[in-house]
Design a protein around this motif. Sequence first.
Motif, PDB file in Angstrom:
ATOM      1  N   CYS A  40     -57.423  30.813  -4.350  1.00 56.61           N
ATOM      2  CA  CYS A  40     -58.142  32.077  -4.171  1.00 56.61           C
ATOM      3  C   CYS A  40     -57.744  33.093  -5.238  1.00 56.61           C
ATOM      4  O   CYS A  40     -58.607  33.782  -5.799  1.00 56.61           O
ATOM      5  CB  CYS A  40     -57.886  32.658  -2.781  1.00 56.61           C
ATOM      6  N   THR A  54     -64.370  29.702   1.918  1.00 58.78           N
ATOM      7  CA  THR A  54     -63.475  29.767   3.069  1.00 58.78           C
ATOM      8  C   THR A  54     -62.490  28.613   2.977  1.00 58.78           C
ATOM      9  O   THR A  54     -62.674  27.679   2.188  1.00 58.78           O
ATOM     10  CB  THR A  54     -64.248  29.653   4.389  1.00 58.78           C
ATOM     11  N   ARG A  55     -61.459  28.665   3.785  1.00 59.87           N
ATOM     12  CA  ARG A  55     -60.461  27.586   3.780  1.00 59.87           C
ATOM     13  C   ARG A  55     -61.130  26.251   4.123  1.00 59.87           C
ATOM     14  O   ARG A  55     -60.833  25.224   3.518  1.00 59.87           O
ATOM     15  CB  ARG A  55     -59.341  27.875   4.769  1.00 59.87           C
ATOM     16  N   ARG A  56     -62.044  26.280   5.058  1.00 59.38           N
ATOM     17  CA  ARG A  56     -62.733  25.042   5.452  1.00 59.38           C
ATOM     18  C   ARG A  56     -63.555  24.486   4.291  1.00 59.38           C
ATOM     19  O   ARG A  56     -63.542  23.288   4.030  1.00 59.38           O
ATOM     20  CB  ARG A  56     -63.614  25.320   6.664  1.00 59.38           C
ATOM     21  N   GLU A  57     -64.291  25.365   3.597  1.00 60.07           N
ATOM     22  CA  GLU A  57     -65.071  24.917   2.443  1.00 60.07           C
ATOM     23  C   GLU A  57     -64.157  24.369   1.346  1.00 60.07           C
ATOM     24  O   GLU A  57     -64.468  23.353   0.718  1.00 60.07           O
ATOM     25  CB  GLU A  57     -65.898  26.084   1.881  1.00 60.07           C
TER      26      GLU A  57
END
Length: 75
Positions: A40, A54-57
């Motif tokens: 990031c 996002t963290r998931r992406e």
Amino acid sequence: MHEPAPFERRGPSRRPAVTSGRPSAPARELTGETEYDRYCERQRRHHPLAPVPTRREYETRRTRHRETHPQSRCC
């Protein structure tokens, strides 16, 4: 006699331990959590107008990249 409050403890440690709920820095390094933080920071520095995933992406992209670009490992 004074009745202790439910959170008071007798003995050497009278106050309950206060934790932030977040693992310590060395634990985060070992589990790989800091990779997303570094990613990031780099994204914001080199591509300030691009949205940060996002963290998931990020995890999805990372997994997909590792599956399509396998590296030989000794272990």
